[in-house]
Write a protein that holds these residues in place. Structure first.
Motif, PDB file in Angstrom:
ATOM      1  N   ILE A   1       9.278 -34.941  -4.361  1.00  0.00           N
ATOM      2  CA  ILE A   1       8.830 -34.047  -5.427  1.00  0.00           C
ATOM      3  C   ILE A   1       8.926 -34.736  -6.785  1.00  0.00           C
ATOM      4  CG2 ILE A   1       9.361 -31.909  -6.659  1.00  0.00           C
ATOM      5  CD1 ILE A   1      10.241 -30.762  -3.912  1.00  0.00           C
ATOM      6  N   GLU A   2      10.011 -35.449  -7.022  1.00  0.00           N
ATOM      7  CA  GLU A   2      10.162 -36.183  -8.284  1.00  0.00           C
ATOM      8  C   GLU A   2       9.091 -37.265  -8.417  1.00  0.00           C
ATOM      9  OE1 GLU A   2      14.142 -37.642  -8.195  1.00  0.00           O
ATOM     10  OE2 GLU A   2      15.013 -35.761  -8.936  1.00  0.00           O
TER      11      GLU A   2
ATOM     12  N   MET B   1       5.696 -35.633  -9.219  1.00  0.00           N
ATOM     13  CA  MET B   1       5.729 -35.074 -10.584  1.00  0.00           C
ATOM     14  C   MET B   1       5.529 -36.167 -11.633  1.00  0.00           C
ATOM     15  SD  MET B   1       8.692 -32.112 -10.510  1.00  0.00           S
ATOM     16  CE  MET B   1       8.296 -31.559 -12.199  1.00  0.00           C
ATOM     17  N   SER B   2       6.105 -37.330 -11.376  1.00  0.00           N
ATOM     18  CA  SER B   2       5.946 -38.447 -12.319  1.00  0.00           C
ATOM     19  C   SER B   2       4.576 -39.104 -12.182  1.00  0.00           C
ATOM     20  CB  SER B   2       7.040 -39.492 -12.090  1.00  0.00           C
ATOM     21  OG  SER B   2       6.940 -40.054 -10.784  1.00  0.00           O
TER      22      SER B   2
ATOM     23  N   PRO C   1       1.602 -36.056 -13.865  1.00  0.00           N
ATOM     24  CA  PRO C   1       2.241 -35.196 -14.875  1.00  0.00           C
ATOM     25  C   PRO C   1       1.366 -34.050 -15.362  1.00  0.00           C
ATOM     26  CG  PRO C   1       1.564 -37.297 -15.833  1.00  0.00           C
ATOM     27  CD  PRO C   1       1.390 -37.425 -14.354  1.00  0.00           C
TER      28      PRO C   1
ATOM     29  N   PHE D   1       1.576 -31.378 -12.108  1.00  0.00           N
ATOM     30  CA  PHE D   1       2.865 -30.747 -11.837  1.00  0.00           C
ATOM     31  C   PHE D   1       3.682 -30.578 -13.112  1.00  0.00           C
ATOM     32  CE2 PHE D   1       1.872 -32.962  -7.815  1.00  0.00           C
ATOM     33  CZ  PHE D   1       1.917 -31.881  -6.949  1.00  0.00           C
ATOM     34  N   THR D   2       4.219 -29.397 -13.279  1.00  0.00           N
ATOM     35  CA  THR D   2       5.135 -29.120 -14.390  1.00  0.00           C
ATOM     36  C   THR D   2       6.426 -28.559 -13.805  1.00  0.00           C
ATOM     37  OG1 THR D   2       4.368 -26.842 -14.684  1.00  0.00           O
ATOM     38  CG2 THR D   2       3.169 -28.578 -15.881  1.00  0.00           C
ATOM     39  N   ASP D   3       7.384 -28.263 -14.667  1.00  0.00           N
ATOM     40  CA  ASP D   3       8.658 -27.711 -14.210  1.00  0.00           C
ATOM     41  C   ASP D   3       8.501 -26.334 -13.578  1.00  0.00           C
ATOM     42  OD1 ASP D   3       9.987 -29.961 -15.012  1.00  0.00           O
ATOM     43  OD2 ASP D   3      10.620 -29.153 -16.947  1.00  0.00           O
TER      44      ASP D   3
ATOM     45  N   HIS E   1      -0.430 -24.273 -12.657  1.00  0.00           N
ATOM     46  CA  HIS E   1       0.352 -23.506 -11.692  1.00  0.00           C
ATOM     47  C   HIS E   1      -0.132 -22.059 -11.617  1.00  0.00           C
ATOM     48  CE1 HIS E   1       3.834 -22.998  -9.093  1.00  0.00           C
ATOM     49  NE2 HIS E   1       4.146 -21.887  -9.745  1.00  0.00           N
TER      50      HIS E   1
END
Length: 375
Positions: free
Chosen positions: A176-177, A180-181, A184, A187-189, A248
């Protein structure tokens, strides 16, 4: 007498010398002939081996993807040089004559993603059609509306990986990390919300994916699905900004439309119902969200199911659920971005899959009595 003997001896010496010279010349000619024949044989064998090698893929095991641009108006000579320089073929001249031998022409200009493992026939077919042509060893089709768990079952049927291994990977902190990187803007928080069941739910795009390596890794199976979502969503970047909607939120909204959809459904009008409800703070009350909250499929949602206390249950929680409940296709995504302008607050689908919309609860009950209770 003495003079004649001397002349005869001198002539004999010259004849002997000429014979020796003749032998030397014959030896030289023989050696040169042998050398020439050897050279011809060597060149012939080497040339044959080289041509055979040049007719094969540069690297049959390579999965490297190389971007190749074929400019407008390029002839076979130019194309051959571009392919050789890019490392897609071994020899431009041999490729050129191979194309002529195959009577191939009318190649398409454009940008191609090729690999060094492609055969010459695959390359020629690609250049003719404008598409990269290559026979995959495996394909995985993800239909619209699938959840991560359902995709895991598909992967289990098509590969050596189990559903459990698939789910473990898509939910691993490391993976997931990483995504996300890498993405960007996709994917957000928001995907890390504690109420979300699976962070990547809704982010694996429904499509058919081709794979060319029997030993493909799980990451190599999953990442193209995420990359496809990123590519599709990128086309709506300006519209998302205009609607002040996050990716999202879009994927969550679109997943509700995808799960509510029937073959004959009007997704844009269903989208208008959801937007109208959101605007006045009315719960969305969509059954698919209840099924997702329950964690399984049921032929019929019961009244008691509607009361289940779960963040995904849109009967007890106002607004959108915390995240997507399935993977939405383009049609649902576009419907979420371009809803019909209506005042409808209710809808239902009859046995034939036709939707019936209503502005008031009374009208909705009339539709229910007419199209559902009387069936």
């Amino acid at each position: 007498m003495l003079g004649g003997t001397y002349v005869d001896q001198e002539m004999m010496e010259k004849i002997k010398q000429r014979k020796q010279e003749g032998k030397v010349v014959r030896r030289i000619v023989a050696r040169v002939t042998v050398i020439v024949i050897a050279c011809i044989l060597f060149i012939g064998i080497f040339g044959t081996l080289y041509v055979k090698s040049a007719l094969k893929p540069v690297d049959p095991e390579s999965e490297e993807q190389i971007q190749v641009e074929i400019p407008m108006g390029s002839g076979i000579s130019t194309i051959s040089k571009i392919l050789e320089k890019s490392g897609i073929i071994k020899d431009a001249t041999i490729f050129k004559y191979y194309a002529k031998f195959k009577n191939q022409s009318n190649f398409q200009a454009g940008n191609y993603t090729m690999t060094p493992s492609m055969t010459l026939d695959e390359i020629l077919e690609s250049l003719k059609t404008g598409k990269v042509y290559r026979e995959p060893v495996m394909t995985i089709t993800v239909p619209e509306g699938m959840t991560l768990e359902q995709i895991g079952k598909i992967v289990e049927k098509r590969t050596k990986y189990t559903k459990e291994q698939f789910m473990e990977r898509v939910n691993s902190k490391e993976f997931i990390e990483n995504v996300m990187s890498t993405y960007p803007e996709l994917f957000t928080d928001e995907i890390l919300n504690g109420n979300i069941r699976y962070p990547l739910e809704g982010y694996l795009f429904p499509a058919t994916y081709s794979f060319y390596d029997e030993n493909v890794s799980l990451d190599d199976i999953i990442l193209p699905m995420i990359d496809k979502t990123n590519s599709v969503i990128g086309e709506y970047k300006s519209l998302l900004a205009e609607k002040e909607m996050t990716v999202h939120e879009l994927l969550t909204f679109a997943s509700l439309l995808e799960e509510e959809a029937t073959e004959k459904t009007d997704r844009e009008t269903i989208a208008s119902v959801f937007y109208n409800r959101l605007e006045i703070g009315m719960p969305l009350q969509t059954d698919p969200s209840v099924l997702y909250a329950l964690g399984g499929h049921k032929e019929r949602v019961l009244y008691e199911d509607l009361k289940v206390q779960n963040p995904y249950n849109t009967y007890v929680n106002p607004g959108l659920p915390p995240g997507p409940i399935a993977n939405a296709g383009v049609v649902s995504i576009e419907a979420a971005l371009n809803p019909t302008d209506t005042e409808y607050l209710y809808f239902l689908a009859d046995k034939e899959g036709n939707n019936h919309f209503a502005k008031s609860f009374e009208e909705h009950l009339q539709n229910k009595n007419q199209y559902i209770n009387n069936e």
